[in-house]
Write an enzyme that holds these catalytic residues in place. Structure first.
Site, PDB file in Angstrom:
ATOM      1  N   CYS A   1       2.612 -30.992  20.957  1.00  0.00           N
ATOM      2  CA  CYS A   1       1.897 -29.921  20.926  1.00  0.00           C
ATOM      3  C   CYS A   1       0.578 -30.375  22.125  1.00  0.00           C
ATOM      4  O   CYS A   1       0.125 -29.408  22.406  1.00  0.00           O
ATOM      5  CB  CYS A   1       1.273 -29.371  19.698  1.00  0.00           C
ATOM      6  SG  CYS A   1       0.641 -30.635  18.627  1.00  0.00           S
TER       7      CYS A   1
ATOM      8  N   GLU B   1      -7.538 -29.208  10.521  1.00  0.00           N
ATOM      9  CA  GLU B   1      -7.175 -30.245   9.729  1.00  0.00           C
ATOM     10  C   GLU B   1      -7.776 -31.551   9.946  1.00  0.00           C
ATOM     11  O   GLU B   1      -8.574 -31.328  10.639  1.00  0.00           O
ATOM     12  CB  GLU B   1      -5.536 -30.505   9.920  1.00  0.00           C
ATOM     13  CG  GLU B   1      -4.862 -29.036   9.900  1.00  0.00           C
ATOM     14  CD  GLU B   1      -3.379 -29.344  10.151  1.00  0.00           C
ATOM     15  OE1 GLU B   1      -2.845 -30.091  10.920  1.00  0.00           O
ATOM     16  OE2 GLU B   1      -2.491 -29.095   8.834  1.00  0.00           O
TER      17      GLU B   1
ATOM     18  N   ASN C   1       9.034 -31.049  15.899  1.00  0.00           N
ATOM     19  CA  ASN C   1       8.537 -32.210  16.971  1.00  0.00           C
ATOM     20  C   ASN C   1       8.285 -33.579  16.497  1.00  0.00           C
ATOM     21  O   ASN C   1       8.795 -34.216  16.938  1.00  0.00           O
ATOM     22  CB  ASN C   1       7.876 -31.523  17.959  1.00  0.00           C
ATOM     23  CG  ASN C   1       6.344 -30.953  17.331  1.00  0.00           C
ATOM     24  OD1 ASN C   1       6.284 -30.854  16.343  1.00  0.00           O
ATOM     25  ND2 ASN C   1       5.261 -31.516  18.296  1.00  0.00           N
TER      26      ASN C   1
ATOM     27  N   GLU D   1      -1.764 -24.052  12.818  1.00  0.00           N
ATOM     28  CA  GLU D   1      -1.864 -24.906  14.012  1.00  0.00           C
ATOM     29  C   GLU D   1      -0.778 -24.466  14.743  1.00  0.00           C
ATOM     30  O   GLU D   1       0.417 -24.734  14.661  1.00  0.00           O
ATOM     31  CB  GLU D   1      -1.749 -26.411  13.608  1.00  0.00           C
ATOM     32  CG  GLU D   1      -2.901 -27.067  12.580  1.00  0.00           C
ATOM     33  CD  GLU D   1      -4.004 -27.049  13.278  1.00  0.00           C
ATOM     34  OE1 GLU D   1      -4.132 -27.129  14.506  1.00  0.00           O
ATOM     35  OE2 GLU D   1      -5.032 -27.399  12.668  1.00  0.00           O
TER      36      GLU D   1
HETATM   37  P1  NAD Z   1       8.268 -22.756  14.571  1.00  0.00           P
HETATM   38  O1  NAD Z   1       7.136 -21.592  14.856  1.00  0.00           O
HETATM   39  O2  NAD Z   1       9.634 -21.582  15.100  1.00  0.00           O
HETATM   40  O3  NAD Z   1       8.655 -23.014  13.118  1.00  0.00           O
HETATM   41  C1  NAD Z   1       7.958 -23.797  12.581  1.00  0.00           C
HETATM   42  C2  NAD Z   1       8.203 -23.378  11.117  1.00  0.00           C
HETATM   43  O4  NAD Z   1       7.956 -22.277  10.641  1.00  0.00           O
HETATM   44  C3  NAD Z   1       9.597 -23.941  10.849  1.00  0.00           C
HETATM   45  O5  NAD Z   1       9.724 -24.586   9.329  1.00  0.00           O
HETATM   46  C4  NAD Z   1      10.216 -22.635  10.408  1.00  0.00           C
HETATM   47  O6  NAD Z   1      11.408 -22.739   9.945  1.00  0.00           O
HETATM   48  C5  NAD Z   1       9.328 -21.925   9.854  1.00  0.00           C
HETATM   49  N1  NAD Z   1       9.305 -20.312  10.160  1.00  0.00           N
HETATM   50  C6  NAD Z   1       9.929 -19.706  11.194  1.00  0.00           C
HETATM   51  N2  NAD Z   1       9.924 -18.241  10.912  1.00  0.00           N
HETATM   52  C7  NAD Z   1       9.137 -18.338   9.870  1.00  0.00           C
HETATM   53  C8  NAD Z   1       8.520 -16.843   9.309  1.00  0.00           C
HETATM   54  N3  NAD Z   1       8.960 -15.878   9.553  1.00  0.00           N
HETATM   55  N4  NAD Z   1       7.617 -17.392   8.178  1.00  0.00           N
HETATM   56  C9  NAD Z   1       7.390 -18.378   7.742  1.00  0.00           C
HETATM   57  N5  NAD Z   1       8.000 -19.570   8.233  1.00  0.00           N
HETATM   58  C10 NAD Z   1       8.719 -19.579   9.409  1.00  0.00           C
HETATM   59  O7  NAD Z   1       8.069 -23.701  15.497  1.00  0.00           O
HETATM   60  P2  NAD Z   1       8.993 -24.750  16.024  1.00  0.00           P
HETATM   61  O8  NAD Z   1       9.773 -24.339  17.160  1.00  0.00           O
HETATM   62  O9  NAD Z   1       9.528 -25.466  14.679  1.00  0.00           O
HETATM   63  O10 NAD Z   1       7.791 -25.863  16.678  1.00  0.00           O
HETATM   64  C11 NAD Z   1       7.625 -25.816  17.956  1.00  0.00           C
HETATM   65  C12 NAD Z   1       6.070 -25.129  18.076  1.00  0.00           C
HETATM   66  O11 NAD Z   1       5.282 -25.789  17.235  1.00  0.00           O
HETATM   67  C13 NAD Z   1       5.278 -25.179  19.524  1.00  0.00           C
HETATM   68  O12 NAD Z   1       4.907 -23.915  19.793  1.00  0.00           O
HETATM   69  C14 NAD Z   1       4.371 -26.166  19.138  1.00  0.00           C
HETATM   70  O13 NAD Z   1       3.325 -25.847  20.200  1.00  0.00           O
HETATM   71  C15 NAD Z   1       3.946 -25.766  17.867  1.00  0.00           C
HETATM   72  N6  NAD Z   1       3.126 -26.917  17.532  1.00  0.00           N
HETATM   73  C16 NAD Z   1       1.724 -26.948  17.320  1.00  0.00           C
HETATM   74  C17 NAD Z   1       1.230 -28.236  16.698  1.00  0.00           C
HETATM   75  C18 NAD Z   1      -0.450 -28.264  16.350  1.00  0.00           C
HETATM   76  O14 NAD Z   1      -0.941 -28.872  15.875  1.00  0.00           O
HETATM   77  N7  NAD Z   1      -1.063 -26.999  16.857  1.00  0.00           N
HETATM   78  C19 NAD Z   1       2.028 -29.230  16.437  1.00  0.00           C
HETATM   79  C20 NAD Z   1       3.217 -29.224  16.548  1.00  0.00           C
HETATM   80  C21 NAD Z   1       3.874 -28.188  16.982  1.00  0.00           C
END
Ligand code: NAD
Length: 478
Positions: free
Chosen positions: A281, A459, A149, A247
């Site tokens: 997020c 963080e 995002n 996060e």
């Molecule tokens: P996601 O969890 O699908 O993917 C995040 C990352 O994890 C990607 O690089 C992905 O390739 C990797 N990944 C996927 N499966 C994995 C596994 N089994 N083991 C290790 N890595 C793996 O999330 P997304 O769809 O890319 O992003 C959206 C989500 O991120 C939303 O839930 C949003 O709320 C959250 N988010 C949170 C924050 C925060 O600061 N809390 C900030 C931004 C986004």
């Protein structure tokens, strides 16, 4: 077709398998480049390079590490235009937004931690016959995994403190938006970062992310992404006692009292609802409005939302670009359907948009839903798109119950001119971040993270430098 490369041991390299994943331009729905479909072999090569680089990097002076990171920050700034265009192409966000927020913040992340580490100090504890002092040592090889995002923004938010603290890094950007991380690898080469200190392995979550999470030589994982994947990482990391910072998702409340500064609230609520297509997020997706101003707010908010221009990210007058991917577009649409099934009324939006010339892109009208209870699925599950719900409330106690009713606890926004109430709510709300009469105002020194299913650890500032170091106490008797 452009193919991007991994960055391993200071070199831009193809994945060992020579396989690639298609990369889509969300504004057209077409494939425009390819990203390495890396595997454990590539992760192992990156870990070997990082491991070899660690003795030198960890003993490089803080001033020199800081100088190199400042050079990277300068080069990000010098490449603002190019990076912003790349971020927009990969993610679908308006170019003006990437230019104003994403890329400047990526540069600030590098600059901030380059400076912060020069101010990072440890403690001493005196006894009558002895003194204790605490060392903070880098962990070794660490992993970072980040989402789509805010691609370069969140990627650098993790990599910068890890490098500043003297660790060598294996970083995995999202396979959905890897382009600016790739461009950053070119910048790091230009900046003269020693080989192996920072490695970027591109690819699928299961093939690369999961391998990083369980790799025996990687001492810590800093992850930002969904709660589902965060739980997977925690499961893999726990038996090998890996340090984790998670996060994760959110379902943030935006609480509006009748005594608020109405115009400022309305302006900001429009942003906190729909900025970056609602894919931040920290967006406030559940809007609770005190009953005396509910009808007025509804009318004004609907009118302003309906007037937001949706269209191609290169158009500077566009406020809402394309959502990031077809699966995500379908997910958001499925939640709009669910909101209707649950009895919600769509006040505006609720449909797709086909801008002329970009009919195949993934565009959604910003959507406001009314008439749902706080505990229905639409109000409990993370949608992460341009969809918000509005609900009236009568008392402070009632709205706190609504606000705290989800499994999440990332951020919250409260609008009131009543100082005592602001403090009361800030104390009682389940969230790691509370904004009063503002939203997304960030001081990089402050702790950042969520409670409940939104996060583990913090963080930002010295919290991040503490995460990426281990303390060692030394006790000397006189
Ligand atoms: P996601 O969890 O699908 O993917 C995040 C990352 O994890 C990607 O690089 C992905 O390739 C990797 N990944 C996927 N499966 C994995 C596994 N089994 N083991 C290790 N890595 C793996 O999330 P997304 O769809 O890319 O992003 C959206 C989500 O991120 C939303 O839930 C949003 O709320 C959250 N988010 C949170 C924050 C925060 O600061 N809390 C900030 C931004 C986004």
């Amino acid at each position: 077709m452009k193919k991007i490369s991994n960055y391993i041991n200071g070199q831009l390299t193809a994945p060992h398998s020579n396989n690639y994943i298609d990369l889509y331009d969300p504004s057209t729905g077409q494939v425009y480049a390819q990203v390495p479909d890396s595997t454990l072999i590539d992760v192992d090569a990156a870990v070997a390079a990082a491991d070899a680089a660690f003795p030198l990097w960890s003993s490089t002076s803080v001033e020199e590490r800081s100088r190199l990171m400042t050079r990277i920050a300068d080069l990000i700034e010098a490449n603002l235009e190019r990076l912003a265009i790349a971020e927009s192409l990969d993610n679908g966000k308006p170019i003006w937004l990437a230019k104003k927020v994403d890329i400047p913040r990526a540069s600030s992340n590098m600059r901030f931690f380059a400076q912060a580490v020069t101010q990072f100090a440890t403690q001493a504890h005196e006894m009558t016959n002895a003194i204790n002092y605490t060392l903070r040592e880098p962990l070794g090889v660490v992993g970072t995994i980040s989402p789509w995002n805010l691609p370069l923004y969140l990627f650098t938010w993790k990599v910068a403190p890890a490098l500043a603290a003297g660790n060598c890094v294996i970083a995995k950007p999202s396979e959905v938006t890897p382009m600016t991380a790739f461009l950053l690898s070119e910048i790091c080469i230009e900046a003269g970062l020693p080989a192996g200190v920072f490695n970027i392995v591109h690819g699928d979550g299961l093939k690369v992310g999961a391998e990083i999470a369980k790799h025996p030589k990687i001492k810590a994982i800093s992850f930002t992404g969904s709660t589902r994947v965060g739980a997977e990482i925690a499961k893999v990391a726990a038996p090998v006692f890996k340090k984790v910072s998670l996060e994760m998702g959110g379902k943030n409340p935006n609480i509006i009292f009748a005594d608020c500064d109405y115009d400022k609230m309305l302006r900001t609520t429009l942003q906190s609802s729909f900025a970056n297509q609602g894919q931040i997020c920290l967006c406030g997706s559940r809007i609770f409005v005190e009953r005396p101003i509910y009808e007025k707010f509804k009318k004004d908010f609907v009118a302003k939302t309906a007037a937001l221009k949706v269209g191609h990210p290169s158009d500077d007058t566009v406020k809402i670009g394309a959502v990031v991917s077809q699966p995500h577009y379908e997910k958001v649409l499925s939640y709009i359907a669910l909101a209707k099934e649950e009895g919600g009324t769509i006040l505006t939006g609720g449909h797709v948009i086909h801008p002329e010339g970009y009919e195949e892109g993934w565009y959604l009208a910003p959507t406001i839903v009314e008439g749902l209870p706080h505990n229905c699925r639409t109000n409990q599950e993370e949608i992460f798109g341009p969809v918000v719900t509005i609900m009236p409330f009568d008392t402070e106690e009632e709205v706190l119950t609504y606000a705290n009713s989800t499994v999440y606890g990332l951020s919250s926004t409260v609008w009131t001119e009543n100082l005592s109430r602001a403090h009361r709510i800030a104390k009682k709300i389940d969230a790691g971040i509370v904004w009063i009469n503002t939203w997304l105002l960030r001081d990089l020194r402050t702790p950042f993270g969520g409670v409940k299913n939104s996060g583990v650890g913090r963080e930002g500032g010295f919290e991040a430098l503490r995460f990426f170091t281990e303390s060692k106490n030394v006790c000397i008797q006189f």
